[in-house]
Design a protein around this motif. Structure first.
Motif, short mmCIF file in Angstrom:
data_model
loop_
_atom_site.label_atom_id
_atom_site.label_comp_id
_atom_site.label_asym_id
_atom_site.label_seq_id
_atom_site.Cartn_x
_atom_site.Cartn_y
_atom_site.Cartn_z
N ASN A 99 4.50 0.19 12.06
CA ASN A 99 5.18 1.15 11.17
C ASN A 99 5.87 0.45 10.00
OD1 ASN A 99 4.45 3.60 12.28
ND2 ASN A 99 6.11 3.58 13.78
N LEU A 100 5.13 -0.41 9.32
CA LEU A 100 5.66 -1.04 8.11
C LEU A 100 5.47 -0.05 6.96
CD1 LEU A 100 6.87 -3.69 7.05
CD2 LEU A 100 4.54 -4.48 6.56
N GLN A 101 6.59 0.50 6.47
CA GLN A 101 6.55 1.58 5.49
C GLN A 101 6.10 1.09 4.13
OE1 GLN A 101 9.84 4.72 6.07
NE2 GLN A 101 10.84 2.77 6.56
N PRO A 102 5.55 1.98 3.30
CA PRO A 102 5.16 1.60 1.94
C PRO A 102 6.33 1.01 1.18
CG PRO A 102 4.30 3.78 2.50
CD PRO A 102 5.23 3.39 3.61
N GLY A 103 6.09 -0.15 0.57
CA GLY A 103 7.13 -0.83 -0.20
C GLY A 103 8.11 -1.62 0.63
N SER A 104 8.01 -1.54 1.95
CA SER A 104 8.97 -2.20 2.82
C SER A 104 8.69 -3.70 2.93
CB SER A 104 8.94 -1.57 4.21
OG SER A 104 9.88 -2.18 5.07
N LYS A 105 9.74 -4.49 3.07
CA LYS A 105 9.64 -5.93 3.28
C LYS A 105 10.31 -6.29 4.60
CE LYS A 105 9.76 -7.12 -1.66
NZ LYS A 105 10.46 -7.94 -2.71
N GLU A 142 0.84 -1.20 0.00
CA GLU A 142 0.00 0.00 0.00
C GLU A 142 0.88 1.25 0.00
OE1 GLU A 142 -3.58 -0.16 2.42
OE2 GLU A 142 -2.96 -2.15 3.14
N ASN A 143 0.23 2.39 -0.13
CA ASN A 143 0.98 3.65 -0.16
C ASN A 143 0.93 4.39 1.16
OD1 ASN A 143 -1.64 4.47 -0.13
ND2 ASN A 143 -1.62 5.48 -2.15
N VAL A 144 0.53 3.67 2.23
CA VAL A 144 0.52 4.23 3.58
C VAL A 144 1.22 3.26 4.52
CG1 VAL A 144 -1.60 5.58 3.26
CG2 VAL A 144 -1.75 3.20 4.03
N ALA A 145 1.70 3.79 5.64
CA ALA A 145 2.34 2.94 6.64
C ALA A 145 1.28 2.08 7.35
CB ALA A 145 3.10 3.77 7.65
N LEU A 146 1.65 0.84 7.69
CA LEU A 146 0.71 -0.11 8.27
C LEU A 146 1.16 -0.57 9.65
CD1 LEU A 146 0.04 -2.57 5.28
CD2 LEU A 146 -1.32 -0.59 5.97
N GLU A 147 0.20 -0.98 10.44
CA GLU A 147 0.45 -1.80 11.61
C GLU A 147 -0.36 -3.09 11.42
OE1 GLU A 147 -1.02 -0.59 15.45
OE2 GLU A 147 0.65 -1.60 16.44
N ALA A 148 0.33 -4.24 11.40
CA ALA A 148 -0.33 -5.52 11.14
C ALA A 148 -0.29 -6.40 12.38
CB ALA A 148 0.36 -6.24 9.98
N PHE A 149 -1.36 -7.18 12.57
CA PHE A 149 -1.46 -8.12 13.68
C PHE A 149 -1.74 -9.51 13.13
CE2 PHE A 149 -1.74 -4.88 16.94
CZ PHE A 149 -2.29 -3.79 16.27
N PHE A 150 -1.07 -10.50 13.70
CA PHE A 150 -1.32 -11.87 13.28
C PHE A 150 -1.42 -12.75 14.52
CE2 PHE A 150 0.39 -15.97 11.32
CZ PHE A 150 -0.83 -16.30 10.76
N VAL A 151 -2.58 -13.34 14.74
CA VAL A 151 -2.81 -14.23 15.88
C VAL A 151 -2.71 -15.66 15.38
CG1 VAL A 151 -4.44 -14.91 17.67
CG2 VAL A 151 -4.31 -12.52 16.96
N PHE A 152 -1.93 -16.49 16.06
CA PHE A 152 -1.70 -17.84 15.55
C PHE A 152 -1.52 -18.82 16.72
CE2 PHE A 152 2.28 -15.62 15.99
CZ PHE A 152 3.15 -16.53 16.53
N PRO A 153 -1.80 -20.10 16.48
CA PRO A 153 -1.65 -21.12 17.52
C PRO A 153 -0.27 -21.75 17.51
CG PRO A 153 -2.72 -22.10 15.63
CD PRO A 153 -2.44 -20.67 15.26
#
Length: 812
Positions: free
Chosen positions: A116-122, A43-54
């Protein structure tokens, strides 16, 4: 395209998680696992992602690191409150931050936050853990990579903050935007016979000519529709062993990581004997929540869980010894008991219980197990009849620690044998309630039969008690073994025992050996097993044994945020921080401050979508969705103060907690079930009453199984009556059976019982483990009532049934 089920993502909305890559290294009965989550912000905006897993309850997580655009950042394990504060501070300053934590309410659920995952960041996030592998009844070692996180039901009146409360979008399997790959390398000095799985694998590749090393891979296209299970069969697995691991450099002696650690495994040879057949109070606690209406597996015509449960209960009832006491409880949002208190096992009480089992339904709502457990434990003990509790559940409970604490508090008055039903059953609940009470746990998935695992466990509960268990060491002077494992109080037949110890003092300068002995008493006989081992420790860069020992210590003390006593909390925190193994009170935090320019402005919130199983879509298709809004997932812009949150908010400020609470769906205390699932996502669902196929369906299933129909007809004392119902099962006419009666002075019930036993041995040997106990009752009854005529009656039964069963089995 996203289908209408639960919270929905916007059509064509990009998703941050791209791939999960898992590498497994299995050495003997220990697995070392490295799992990497690959994120990319398209995306073209910074993200905060959450992943819940067992993850499995026994996993000892010791490393968390991030690879950000080629830069490696190793996370630090901190007090959880400090880690949360560090994460909040870093995010607010625009830095990239990564948080990994165990859920507040269950030890087998984790949340990973990417801020704070920046646009285009991996970014590639890697966590590493080690765990012991359980030994199955057939000798296989079982490794499970959990992919299913089942719904968890909140206890009434409790609103604990949990990462399980994150509302998560769901997707059908074919549209899931991330993939899973897994490669497993297996090594054993005993040789690898074969590797099996419930998922498609690549052909097993042997890396050595002597088959001591092999590799398998998960086939492409795994659909996240089941846990990935490996069953590893070695050429020999029952040899005792001792491994000594070198201490961690630069750690002080007399500390957990500063001394060599020892892992000892024994396989006690407990003979199979006829146990006392008159004592014991057997209480069966059966899950009757709505989720028990789902099939046992994905196979066509798979039996419904509730139907398998009913058949299992009848097998258990028929297998109980005369003179014992029993009761059956069903639980969901409420609970029901067959009898006000446990009753003596007689023909009358057995018949009454069987009739009630036939009409059981999965109609009791959610999965609230704590209240019936408290009712059972408050009951009066029956002198001479120790309580044996059998718990069957799909494990869909949010606050598992409250349940574990209750079982542990009452562990001196009972043993708990637990069964996790179906994919994704909580390993934290199932394993822990068995461990803290001296019982055993079983998981029933795929092609497993609940019936066979339950009856095998009943056998264990009936075996003679092993007493005076002790471990002793023969070591050089100035060297001492300090036990790190809890005291072993029970040993079951076929069980592997694992002990951890710390070697303190002066290690011998040259090659030296030690010896460890396992001693116990069985039926008044003293038994001893011993094994000699080298005292020269081996270096392991992962410090596997030290971390497994630390995990063992943590499990004995850690009952979560709310239930752990203050004195234990400090111990858990210290053990966790010293060993680097995560606990309820610690979390991994990594911060990348090497950005050219910190991120400015509010973050867009993204929760990683989860797949929805087709079998479950139908179940929830018409469910009333109580969701009012979703920030970062709807077409409307999110309110600024709802654009971000930390998954587990127990340690956040009251203002922050209140902010998050506004976005959590309303209380489960109203009897609603919170659906939070890599398979289903999050839905608040008003519990529906599922009409079970009940007695009619059970009888229809019986038509497919003469064995079950025959078992229905058995009396509590082990005998059968000679009547038309028995004749129908045997496939004979009643008059022909009567005409073949071998001796006038032999009672017709003896003749009927011998025929039933011969028929079982002729037609049901593939399910012998399920009818073995009730057949033993029958043989004992025959010996008492047939006497010297037994051989003649068996010979006549063989002739009539065209069988060749050895009459000698009736004299064993």
């Amino acid at each position: 395209m996203v289908r209408a089920c639960g919270l929905l993502t916007h059509q064509n909305q990009p998703v941050a998680l791209k791939n999960i890559s898992v590498t497994v290294s299995i050495r003997e009965f220990v697995a070392g696992v490295s799992a990497t989550l690959y994120y990319e912000n398209e995306e073209n905006v910074a993200l905060e992602a959450f992943f819940v897993f067992p993850m499995d309850e026994d996993s000892a997580i010791y490393t968390f690191e991030a690879l950000v655009d080629g830069t490696k950042i190793v996370a630090e394990l901190q007090d959880k409150m400090k880690a949360h504060a560090s994460y909040e501070d870093a995010i607010s300053q625009g830095y990239q931050a990564y948080l990994l934590e165990e859920d507040k309410c269950s030890r087998d659920v984790f949340c990973c936050n990417v801020g704070n995952l920046q646009p285009g960041s991996k970014v590639a996030l890697t966590l590493r853990y080690v765990q012991e592998l359980p030994l199955e009844a057939d000798g296989a070692l079982r490794y499970v990579l959990p992919a299913i996180l089942n719904p968890r039901y909140h206890l009434s009146g409790r609103t604990e903050d949990s990462c399980l409360d994150l509302k998560t979008p769901v997707m059908p399997l074919e549209d899931l935007p991330y993939t899973l790959t897994m490669v497993a390398t297996i090594s054993s000095q005993h040789g690898i016979d074969r590797v099996q799985s419930n998922c498609p694998l690549s052909p097993t590749e042997y890396l050595e000519d002597d088959k001591t090393s092999a590799q398998v891979s998960l086939a492409e296209g795994h659909k996240f529709d089941r846990d990935v299970e490996l069953l590893i069969y070695y050429s020999a697995v029952h040899s005792p062993s001792v491994a000594v691991e070198m201490e961690m450099p630069e750690r002080k002696p007399d500390s957990l990581m500063g001394d060599p650690a020892v892992m000892v495994s024994f396989y006690p040879d407990i003979p199979e004997v006829e146990a006392s057949m008159t004592c014991g109070e057997f209480v069966f606690l059966m899950d009757r929540s709505g989720s028990m209406q789902t099939p046992m597996s994905k196979q066509d015509r798979s039996q419904l869980r509730i139907e398998a449960a009913k058949e299992t209960l009848i097998l258990l009832l028929k297998s109980l010894p005369l003179g014992c006491y029993f009761n059956i409880y069903g639980f969901g949002s409420s609970f029901e008991a067959f009898f006000p208190e446990s009753v003596k096992y007689t023909q009358q009480t057995m018949e009454e219980a069987v009739e009630r089992v036939k009409v059981l339904r999965a109609d009791l709502g959610g999965t609230e197990i704590l209240t019936p457990l408290q009712k059972i434990f408050r009951g009066s003990s029956i002198p001479g009849h120790p309580l044996q509790l059998f718990v069957f559940t799909d494990g869909e409970v949010t606050d598992t620690f409250s349940v574990i604490k209750e079982v542990k508090f009452n562990s001196t008055k009972h043993r708990c044998f637990s069964f996790g039903i179906g994919e994704g059953a909580s390993t934290s609940l199932i394993k822990s309630i068995a461990r803290v009470s001296g019982g055993t746990s079983e998981f029933i998935t795929g092609k497993d039969r609940m019936q066979s695992k339950a009856l095998r466990t009943l056998k264990r509960s009936l075996q003679y008690v092993v007493e005076d268990i002790s471990l002793s060491w023969d070591l050089p002077p100035d060297l001492t073994a300090n036990m790190l494992s809890p005291e072993q109080t029970v040993i079951f037949r076929g069980q592997r025992l694992i002990f951890y110890a710390q070697l303190t003092g002066t290690m011998p300068p040259e090659e030296a050996t030690g010896e460890v002995r396992l001693k116990y008493t069985l039926q008044g006989k003293n038994i001893e097993q011993k094994v000699a081992f080298s005292l020269q420790p081996k270096y392991d860069s992962n410090f596997t044994i030290h971390r497994l020992a630390a995990k063992s210590l943590i499990q004995t003390k850690d009952l979560g945020f709310r239930e752990t006593l203050a004195r234990e909390r400090k111990d858990v925190l210290n053990i966790s921080l010293e060993s680097g193994v995560m606990s309820s009170f610690t979390a991994f935090i990594a911060i990348n401050k090497e950005l050219n320019q910190p991120v400015q402005g509010p973050l867009v919130h993204r929760e990683i979508p989860r797949p929805v199983l087709s079998a479950m879509k139908a179940r929830y298709k018409s469910s009333p969705l109580l969701v009012q809004r979703s920030y970062g997932l709807s077409e409307q812009p999110a309110p600024p103060r709802l654009t971000r949150r930390v998954a587990c908010c127990a340690t956040l400020s009251s203002r922050r907690r209140n902010q998050l609470a506004q976005d959590v769906l309303q209380s489960s205390s109203c009897g609603q079930k919170i659906i939070c699932n890599p398979v289903l996502g999050f839905i608040h669902q008003t519990e529906e009453t599922h009409s079970s196929t009940s007695e009619t369906s059970l009888q229809n299933n019986c038509k497919e199984s003469g064995i079950v129909k025959l078992i229905f007809l058995q009396n509590a004392n082990g005998s059968w009556d000679l009547n038309k119902h028995l004749a129908k099962v045997l496939g004979l006419k009643l008059e022909d059976i009567k005409a073949a009666h071998p001796a006038e002075h032999v009672d017709s019930s003896v003749w009927a019982t011998v025929l039933a036993v011969v028929w079982l041995h002729t037609n049901g040997m593939d399910q012998e483990c399920e009818w073995d106990l009730l057949e033993r009752k029958a043989r004992a009854w025959i010996r008492t009532h047939a006497g010297s005529a037994t051989y003649k009656v068996v010979k006549a039964a063989n002739t009539l049934l065209k069988s060749s069963v050895d009459p000698a089995i009736f004299t064993l």
